[in-house]
Structure formats: structure tokens, C-alpha cells
Design a protein around this motif. Structure first.
Motif, PDB file in Angstrom:
ATOM      1  N   TYR A  22       0.863  -1.181   0.000  1.00 17.26           N
ATOM      2  CA  TYR A  22       0.000   0.000   0.000  1.00 17.26           C
ATOM      3  C   TYR A  22       0.899   1.229   0.000  1.00 17.26           C
ATOM      4  CZ  TYR A  22      -3.424  -3.560   1.186  1.00 17.26           C
ATOM      5  OH  TYR A  22      -4.228  -4.688   1.174  1.00 17.26           O
ATOM      6  N   LEU A  23       1.023   1.874  -1.151  1.00 15.06           N
ATOM      7  CA  LEU A  23       2.042   2.898  -1.365  1.00 15.06           C
ATOM      8  C   LEU A  23       1.538   4.321  -1.199  1.00 15.06           C
ATOM      9  CD1 LEU A  23       3.759   1.389  -4.554  1.00 15.06           C
ATOM     10  CD2 LEU A  23       4.302   0.968  -2.146  1.00 15.06           C
ATOM     11  N   TRP A  24       0.226   4.522  -1.197  1.00 12.28           N
ATOM     12  CA  TRP A  24      -0.292   5.886  -1.205  1.00 12.28           C
ATOM     13  C   TRP A  24      -1.232   6.124  -0.024  1.00 12.28           C
ATOM     14  CZ3 TRP A  24      -0.606   2.653  -5.571  1.00 12.28           C
ATOM     15  CH2 TRP A  24       0.364   2.915  -6.553  1.00 12.28           C
ATOM     16  N   ARG A  26      -3.130   8.627   0.393  1.00 11.43           N
ATOM     17  CA  ARG A  26      -4.397   9.167  -0.104  1.00 11.43           C
ATOM     18  C   ARG A  26      -5.333   8.075  -0.603  1.00 11.43           C
ATOM     19  NH1 ARG A  26      -3.751  13.139  -4.750  1.00 11.43           N
ATOM     20  NH2 ARG A  26      -6.029  13.145  -4.524  1.00 11.43           N
ATOM     21  N   PHE A  27      -4.737   6.928  -0.961  1.00 11.92           N
ATOM     22  CA  PHE A  27      -5.530   5.835  -1.521  1.00 11.92           C
ATOM     23  C   PHE A  27      -5.220   4.539  -0.768  1.00 11.92           C
ATOM     24  CE2 PHE A  27      -4.539   8.808  -4.997  1.00 11.92           C
ATOM     25  CZ  PHE A  27      -5.831   9.234  -5.313  1.00 11.92           C
ATOM     26  N   TYR A  30      -5.546   1.030  -2.442  1.00  9.66           N
ATOM     27  CA  TYR A  30      -4.775   0.684  -3.631  1.00  9.66           C
ATOM     28  C   TYR A  30      -3.624  -0.230  -3.229  1.00  9.66           C
ATOM     29  CZ  TYR A  30      -7.035   4.386  -6.427  1.00  9.66           C
ATOM     30  OH  TYR A  30      -7.934   5.177  -7.104  1.00  9.66           O
ATOM     31  N   HIS A  88      -5.800   4.767 -15.104  1.00  6.35           N
ATOM     32  CA  HIS A  88      -4.567   5.445 -14.679  1.00  6.35           C
ATOM     33  C   HIS A  88      -3.330   4.960 -15.432  1.00  6.35           C
ATOM     34  CE1 HIS A  88      -5.479   8.502 -11.906  1.00  6.35           C
ATOM     35  NE2 HIS A  88      -5.863   7.747 -10.894  1.00  6.35           N
TER      36      HIS A  88
END
Length: 250
Positions: A22-24, A26-27, A30, A88
Motif C-alpha cells: 500500500y504505497l499511497w 491518499r488511496f 490501492y 490510470h
């Protein structure tokens, strides 16, 4: 009962030992799945608003992004329900698959496998590729290949670049024979060896098992040229489909 998202996660973790990242911030929903050796992505699971990929849909939906190797397959799939141009990541043959049951799980796992193979490093591709057929030269000047299998059906042979266990090798014997004489299966590879002489260096061997013999007049160099477009056998090379069929025929 597991969600489709959970089943996809389980498949990639079990088959490829890839854990979701999980890299973001804000998301937080994802998740990225990477190759262990070069860290390239082969799958991305996102939770997005459905109308971002289909204006006729509403609500949130999980999607899986995978990469294909065939633009024609991509164009065919995105015309079907549940498949879309990559969200994306629209370039490079990426597609998005909705994880709401529209697309069967088996179809999804098949495309995960495709994506894993397409995005793999050269080393990994070599490791996971299916068995391959090779045409390899042998020079009677260095080795009595004509009588190599007189007393044994398994012999050691110089290993060419790219050859792996379970591959098939067809041994082409140079002049004065100038013909394919043997079909063999590779049973072992990467055997250390150190041999140096004028014009010949061998650093590793493979074991090959005799599967079939051919008569010297069957697959001559002249026939290879005129029927199969092979004008030289200087090193290991792939076998054209037409020649493969002939060699495996009765």
C-alpha cells in the motif's frame, strides 16, 4: 465468503509469493503486487468510483490492472463486459478488470499469469518459460558425434545460452555428414566444466537423453535450406514450426 478482491490477493500471494503493498496514503485501498527480483509491478488492485471507467455505472468497485503482451487481445477484451482500458495506466497494453463477478475468476487468474510473464525480468522469463526446441550444431572435428550414442542413451554436451532442463535439442552434425541425426531431451543443466583449446571453450555442460535417431539422408543441410529456410547452423537456434512438425512426424 471471500470477496473477489480477497481471492485475487490470495492467488497472487500463493502462486507468486507477492504480498500487497500500500504505497499511497491518499488511496489506502490501492495495492501493488511486484516481482521479487526487479520490483516491477504485475498487478494493481484499486477501489474506484465505477463511473470513472463506465458512465452508466455508479458506486464503488474494485478493479485489477494487469499488463498484456498482445494489443489485439487487449482490444478484443475491452469490448467485453468487465474489461476496460487501464485505469490510470492506459499505455503499454494495461487493462482494468472489474472484480464484481462480471469476469469469472479463472479468466482473471489467466490474465494475472500473462501479466506476470510479460513484466518479468529476462532472468525470470527464462526460468518460467515453457520447454523449447533447439537446433544445435555439432562438429565431428571435435567429437565423434556420429557414434556418441552407441553405448549410452545419455551423454554430456556443451550447454548453449538459454537452454534449460526439459528442452528438446536436435543435433545437427556438420560436414561431411551435414544433417540432423538426433532428437534429445535435456535432463540436467549447469554442470560446471572448464575446457579451453584452439577454437573451443566450454564452461558448463548439460546432459541430453536420446529420444530418436534420424537417417543421414532425412534432414540434410540441403533440405533445411530449400524447405525450411535454414542457411546456417552456427549456434543454438529455435526450430521453425514446419521443421518441428516434420522432425516429430512418423
Amino acid at each position: 465468503m471471500k470477496t473477489m478482491r480477497e481471492e485475487v490477493f490470495g492467488y497472487m500471494q500463493k502462486k507468486y509469493k507477492a504480498k500487497p503493498e500500500y504505497l499511497w496514503a491518499r488511496f489506502p485501498e490501492y495495492a501493488v503486487f511486484r516481482h521479487a527480483d526487479d520490483q516491477k509491478w504485475f498487478g494493481i488492485v484499486m477501489n474506484i468510483s465505477y463511473d470513472k471507467i463506465n458512465r452508466d455505472k455508479s458506486g464503488m468497485v474494485d478493479v485489477l490492472n494487469v499488463k498484456l503482451d498482445d494489443i489485439l487481445l487487449r482490444d478484443l477484451l475491452v469490448q467485453q463486459d468487465g474489461y476496460y482500458v487501464g485505469y490510470h495506466i492506459s499505455r503499454g497494453n494495461w487493462i482494468s478488470i472489474v472484480l464484481d463477478g462480471t469476469v469469472p475468476f479463472d479468466a482473471i487468474t489467466n490474465l494475472i499469469d500473462v501479466s506476470y510473464n510479460v513484466t518479468a525480468s529476462k532472468k525470470t522469463k527464462q526460468k518460467i518459460r515453457p520447454p523449447k526446441e533447439w537446433l544445435i550444431p555439432s562438429n565431428p572435428k571435435y567429437y565423434d558425434i556420429v557414434h556418441a550414442f552407441d553405448n549410452a542413451d545419455v551423454i554430456d554436451w556443451k550447454q548453449g545460452a538459454g537452454i534449460k532442463k526439459n528442452d528438446t535439442v536436435f543435433l545437427y552434425v556438420g560436414a561431411p555428414v551435414s544433417a540432423i541425426l538426433y532428437r534429445c531431451k535435456v535432463t540436467e543443466v549447469d554442470i560446471p566444466y572448464d575446457y579451453h583449446s584452439s577454437g573451443l571453450t566450454i564452461t558448463k555442460l548439460m546432459k541430453i537423453k536420446l529420444i530418436k535417431r534420424y537417417k543421414p539422408e532425412q534432414f540434410t543441410f540441403e533440405r533445411l535450406k530449400t524447405e525450411y529456410g535454414i542457411f546456417a547452423v552456427r549456434g543454438p537456434r529455435g526450430v521453425p514450426n514446419s521443421l518441428s512438425a516434420a522432425l516429430k512426424g512418423k
